[in-house]
Write an enzyme that holds these catalytic residues in place. Structure first.
Site, short mmCIF file in Angstrom:
data_model
loop_
_atom_site.label_atom_id
_atom_site.label_comp_id
_atom_site.label_asym_id
_atom_site.label_seq_id
_atom_site.Cartn_x
_atom_site.Cartn_y
_atom_site.Cartn_z
NE ARG A 1 -4.13 -1.75 0.17
CZ ARG A 1 -4.16 -3.05 -0.17
NH1 ARG A 1 -3.11 -3.61 -0.71
NH2 ARG A 1 -5.25 -3.77 0.02
CB SER B 1 -8.79 -1.76 4.23
OG SER B 1 -9.08 -3.03 3.71
CD GLU C 1 -5.70 0.92 2.29
OE1 GLU C 1 -5.68 1.20 1.07
OE2 GLU C 1 -6.45 0.06 2.77
N1 EPU Z 1 -10.77 -10.88 9.91
C1 EPU Z 1 -11.49 -11.00 11.07
N2 EPU Z 1 -12.51 -10.11 11.27
C2 EPU Z 1 -12.83 -9.15 10.38
C3 EPU Z 1 -12.09 -9.04 9.20
C4 EPU Z 1 -11.05 -9.92 8.98
O1 EPU Z 1 -11.25 -11.87 11.91
O2 EPU Z 1 -13.77 -8.42 10.65
C5 EPU Z 1 -9.70 -11.84 9.65
C6 EPU Z 1 -10.06 -12.80 8.52
O3 EPU Z 1 -10.81 -13.88 8.97
C7 EPU Z 1 -8.70 -13.21 8.02
C8 EPU Z 1 -7.87 -11.94 8.21
O4 EPU Z 1 -8.55 -11.17 9.20
O5 EPU Z 1 -8.16 -14.22 8.83
C9 EPU Z 1 -7.69 -11.13 6.93
O6 EPU Z 1 -8.97 -10.73 6.45
P1 EPU Z 1 -9.30 -10.57 4.88
O7 EPU Z 1 -8.85 -11.78 4.16
O8 EPU Z 1 -10.73 -10.17 4.77
O9 EPU Z 1 -8.37 -9.43 4.36
P2 EPU Z 1 -7.84 -8.10 5.06
O10 EPU Z 1 -6.42 -8.32 5.42
O11 EPU Z 1 -8.76 -7.66 6.13
C10 EPU Z 1 -6.89 -7.11 2.83
C11 EPU Z 1 -6.93 -5.81 2.11
C12 EPU Z 1 -8.23 -5.65 1.35
C13 EPU Z 1 -8.35 -6.82 0.38
C14 EPU Z 1 -8.28 -8.13 1.16
C15 EPU Z 1 -8.28 -9.33 0.27
C16 EPU Z 1 -5.58 -4.29 3.47
C17 EPU Z 1 -5.57 -3.12 4.38
N3 EPU Z 1 -6.78 -4.71 3.07
O12 EPU Z 1 -7.91 -7.06 3.83
O13 EPU Z 1 -8.15 -4.46 0.59
O14 EPU Z 1 -9.58 -6.76 -0.35
O15 EPU Z 1 -7.06 -8.18 1.92
O16 EPU Z 1 -7.06 -9.46 -0.36
O17 EPU Z 1 -4.51 -4.78 3.10
C18 EPU Z 1 -8.63 -2.15 0.70
O18 EPU Z 1 -7.41 -1.98 0.70
O19 EPU Z 1 -9.44 -1.19 0.71
C19 EPU Z 1 -9.15 -3.51 0.70
C20 EPU Z 1 -10.43 -3.77 0.80
#
Ligand code: EPU
Length: 344
Positions: free
Chosen positions: A169, A244, A340
């Site tokens: 990012r 995010s 972010e």
């Molecule tokens: N999780 C929770 N609770 C929640 C959300 C997530 O326990 O409310 C856990 C999930 O179960 C998983 C981990 O956290 O074990 C990661 O969650 P997820 O796979 O949903 O991805 P993220 O890390 O929360 C990132 C990006 C997203 C992108 C997704 C998928 C960042 C800041 N965000 O989210 O990007 O869509 O991975 O690749 O890196 C964005 O940047 O605006 C965005 C939506």
């Protein structure tokens, strides 16, 4: 003689349709830039030497107050093929193009490399700025070069991949060259055959299996991504949000080990330089924020990392929620969440 269409200019204008949080902040001056002549005209007027804010799709910004300067919205358009050989094609997207329409255009041409990035809100110009990423793929993986406008000199410059200094990012445009350039056109090198699929991200495989697809094509990968995003992430057209809100924090290995001992189920991912990336959404959920509604704001019920405007919230209310979330994550885990989104 060249024909100059006069640029659209508004004063004291609401920005509610120019930011995906749907926040009602006003711009003292609003300029809609459609072509290079518009950019040069703004430069000639000295706008870039005054207080100003460049907006693409407004999908990564929190406006906490009215903007008493010039808001410049990039609306240049165009998607084109620059060159092609047997395996690869170079394409160019104008900064003002909606990112998702660029992904769909690539898929219609059967060009691979950005299918995992389907449905990410925002514009093509904003994509390299913060090296957007999802489901195991980032913009930097197929980025070729970009052309940007230097606000001080009024000249264009081309940036190669390495000159953009991409990170998680991150890019040079958020760091050393912050606010110096306007990204105007972005080129990608995409595959035309033997597409390299990125299916390692668990949920993609699960969705494809449910559909009985064992050898997916890039269009089917994009469909799976779209399905996952639609099931988890609120549509900004219905519920104001900016994706995010915080970055996933990256911590030292020693600290991560300590956290793992205390919270055995904490998700962790290997990051660069032996560091460890934590899941901000998980941390926020553990602090009890997931699905919590505070006035017209809240942390989304399916993805706690996404802060939302249920309608009628102000930017400062969302910012206050963000600060409260930061405080509780800091107290419970000793981890400082960083936004972010850009906060103004
Ligand atoms: N999780 C929770 N609770 C929640 C959300 C997530 O326990 O409310 C856990 C999930 O179960 C998983 C981990 O956290 O074990 C990661 O969650 P997820 O796979 O949903 O991805 P993220 O890390 O929360 C990132 C990006 C997203 C992108 C997704 C998928 C960042 C800041 N965000 O989210 O990007 O869509 O991975 O690749 O890196 C964005 O940047 O605006 C965005 C939506």
């Amino acid at each position: 003689m060249r024909y100059f269409r006069s640029m659209q200019h508004f004063t004291n204008h609401s920005l509610s349709t120019y930011n995906t949080f749907g926040l009602p902040a006003k711009a003292q001056n609003l300029w809609l830039v459609a072509n290079e002549d518009d950019l040069l005209a703004l430069h000639a007027k000295g706008i870039f030497a005054q207080k100003h804010l460049i907006l693409g799709g407004g999908s990564n910004i929190l406006l906490t107050r009215d903007f008493d300067g010039h808001v410049v919205v990039l609306q240049n358009s165009g998607k084109r093929i620059i060159g092609q050989d047997e395996n690869e094609v170079e394409v160019q997207f104008a900064a003002g193009e909606r990112w998702h329409t660029c992904v769909m255009w690539a898929l219609q041409h059967n060009f691979g490399g950005i299918e995992n990035l389907a449905l990410i809100p925002g514009t093509a110009g904003a994509a390299p700025m913060q090296n957007i990423g999802a489901y195991g793929v980032e913009v930097k993986d197929s980025f070729k070069q970009l052309r940007a406008f230097h606000k001080a000199s009024g000249e264009f410059r081309t940036f190669s991949h390495s000159q953009c200094a991409f990170g998680y990012r991150e890019s040079v445009f958020k760091n050393e060259l912050k606010d110096a350039y306007i990204i105007w056109e972005v080129n990608f090198a995409l595959s035309t055959q033997n597409h390299k699929l990125h299916l390692a991200y668990g949920a993609i495989n699960t969705v494809l299996q449910q559909k009985g697809i064992t050898a997916p094509n890039i269009q089917q990968v994009a469909e799976a991504v779209i399905e996952i995003r639609q099931s988890k992430l609120p549509d900004p057209a219905k519920i104001g949000n900016s994706g995010s809100f915080f970055k996933n924090p990256v911590v030292d290995a020693d600290f991560a080990e300590k956290l793992k001992r205390e919270h055995t189920d904490m998700p962790m991912y290997a990051a660069e330089d032996g560091k460890v990336k934590l899941a901000a959404g998980w941390l926020i959920e553990q602090c009890g924020w997931k699905g919590k509604v505070v006035g017209a704001t809240g942390a989304h019920k399916q993805q706690a990392l996404v802060l939302v405007n249920y309608g009628g919230a102000t930017g400062s209310e969302i910012w206050q929620l963000a600060i409260n979330i930061q405080q509780s994550v800091k107290e419970k885990f000793g981890v400082q969440l960083q936004p972010e989104v850009n906060v103004y």
